[in-house]
Write an enzyme that holds these catalytic residues in place. Structure first.
Site, PDB file in Angstrom:
ATOM      1  N   HIS A   1       0.826  -1.196   0.000  1.00 26.06           N
ATOM      2  CA  HIS A   1       0.000   0.000   0.000  1.00 26.06           C
ATOM      3  C   HIS A   1       0.866   1.253   0.000  1.00 26.06           C
ATOM      4  CE1 HIS A   1       0.098  -1.460   4.309  1.00 26.06           C
ATOM      5  NE2 HIS A   1       0.703  -0.297   4.429  1.00 26.06           N
TER       6      HIS A   1
ATOM      7  N   HIS B   1       2.243  11.639  -9.045  1.00 22.99           N
ATOM      8  CA  HIS B   1       0.842  11.271  -9.145  1.00 22.99           C
ATOM      9  C   HIS B   1       0.669   9.787  -8.872  1.00 22.99           C
ATOM     10  CE1 HIS B   1       2.389  10.570 -13.315  1.00 22.99           C
ATOM     11  NE2 HIS B   1       1.732   9.433 -13.132  1.00 22.99           N
TER      12      HIS B   1
ATOM     13  N   GLU C   1      -3.463  10.003 -12.555  1.00 27.07           N
ATOM     14  CA  GLU C   1      -3.430   9.798 -13.998  1.00 27.07           C
ATOM     15  C   GLU C   1      -4.369   8.650 -14.339  1.00 27.07           C
ATOM     16  OE1 GLU C   1      -0.292   8.883 -17.678  1.00 27.07           O
ATOM     17  OE2 GLU C   1       0.317   8.514 -15.596  1.00 27.07           O
TER      18      GLU C   1
ATOM     19  N   GLU D   1      -3.661   3.815   1.734  1.00 21.66           N
ATOM     20  CA  GLU D   1      -3.893   4.041   3.165  1.00 21.66           C
ATOM     21  C   GLU D   1      -3.923   5.549   3.417  1.00 21.66           C
ATOM     22  OE1 GLU D   1      -1.842   3.361   7.550  1.00 21.66           O
ATOM     23  OE2 GLU D   1      -1.225   2.098   5.863  1.00 21.66           O
TER      24      GLU D   1
END
Length: 359
Positions: free
Chosen positions: A100, A169, A217, A151
């Site tokens: 994550h 991004h 994106e 998270e």
């Protein structure tokens, strides 16, 4: 799970976010053979080094300090090279996966609403820790034990963070970029780049921003098991970063593309192909060696079979350990945390312990 303190830009110890305890510096040349012999890599190196060490003492008695110094340095260089070879071999076989990505938001409910309604994510779990004054939320496109997820951390009373110029991004693969953009607009979202071919390529993309200003994106792609597919970070020396992530993290360079017209180069790094797994997109902008990281983005968590071996490999190949490997206080989950050459933080989590945490 996570508490992020904005003023200090630190993260309290947990499965995925930890307070910095100390920085592991460079490895001492004189005692390196002893250190590695006491750990996992190169078990034969220790006995060889001890043997060479005795020779070094003999040279000192016979020929003086200069000869002793030469012998010790030669001994250490040999054992370090052997240990690096063992580390490289182990890193390649370690069962690693991006688990994550962690970052801070100013309004958790607002962000959850945007991610679920506009980006199609699911709220996997939410945890409030009032005594620590923070709340976590995990969102993604599938269960945490098999998917790369987000998270989010909300710290009580903090409604704004500085994203800085270093973070780029997140990437999300969608079936229809134009349709997704229309939905986001209808929900009041911000579109910063309308759907169209990527510069210098054919892939259809668009860019949108979440309520905190994080960019996403949207990438038009067929069905994929990992829709949350990219984290883009800017680096000051692309070759240095590629070497580090290959050797210390065991990632594969999936592809590299230079765009001289727009003065940047990207490298896709990961543990599997881009269309089936999450990857790290490293971007180098010509002539830019340093960036402002702000205090919004935190880190990526990666699974590993052995946090102790992982920490040694990171040290061997130029990373800094910010949390020595071992179990977290109060629970048995073993972790270690480190910085890459650009200061980007990563937390490695024991694979078995991670699954137990999810039960």
């Amino acid at each position: 799970m996570v508490r992020i303190i904005p003023m200090a830009s630190t993260i309290r110890p947990s499965l995925s976010s930890l307070a910095t305890t100390r920085f592991g510096g460079g490895i001492s040349m004189v005692n390196s053979s002893r250190r590695f012999n006491s750990l996992h890599f190169g078990s034969t190196v220790g006995s060889q080094s001890q043997h060479l060490g005795l020779k070094g003492c003999k040279f000192f008695r016979q020929e003086g300090n200069n000869k002793q110094a030469t012998t010790i340095v030669s001994m250490t260089q040999g054992s370090t090279a052997t240990t690096q070879e063992n580390a490289l071999e182990w890193v390649k076989t370690d069962q690693r996966r991006m688990l994550h990505v962690v970052y801070r938001v100013g309004d958790l409910d607002r962000t959850i609403k945007f991610y679920t309604e506009c980006l199609g994510m699911k709220l996997l779990r939410k945890r409030d820790i009032p005594e620590e004054r923070y709340t976590n939320a995990f969102l993604g496109y599938g269960p945490e034990d098999s998917h790369f997820v987000i998270e989010l951390t909300y710290n009580y009373g903090v409604d704004k963070y500085d994203i800085g110029s270093a973070f780029g991004h997140f990437g999300i693969a969608v079936d229809d970029v134009a349709k997704t953009v229309d939905l986001i607009k209808a929900k009041g979202g911000t579109v910063t780049r309308e759907p169209g071919p990527v510069k210098g390529g054919k892939s259809i993309i668009a860019f949108v921003e979440d309520p905190d200003g994080y960019k996403f994106e949207l990438i038009e792609r067929g069905p994929t098991p990992e829709p949350l597919c990219q984290v883009m970070l800017r680096v000051g020396d692309l070759d240095r970063s590629i070497t580090f992530y290959e050797k210390a993290f065991g990632m594969e360079l999936l592809r590299r593309r230079d765009n001289p017209e727009y003065k940047y180069t990207i490298a896709m790094m990961g543990y599997g192909p881009e269309d089936k797994s999450a990857v790290l997109e490293l971007t180098y902008n010509y002539g830019v060696t340093e960036y402002d990281k702000g205090n919004a983005y935190a880190q990526i968590a990666i699974g590993t079979d052995d946090v102790y071996k992982t920490a040694e490999a990171v040290k061997l190949f130029g990373g800094k350990i910010t949390r020595e490997p071992g179990p977290l206080p109060g629970i048995s989950t073993k972790i270690t945390a480190c910085l890459d050459p650009d200061g980007w933080k990563t937390v490695f989590v024991d694979n078995i312990d991670f699954v137990k945490e999810l039960e």
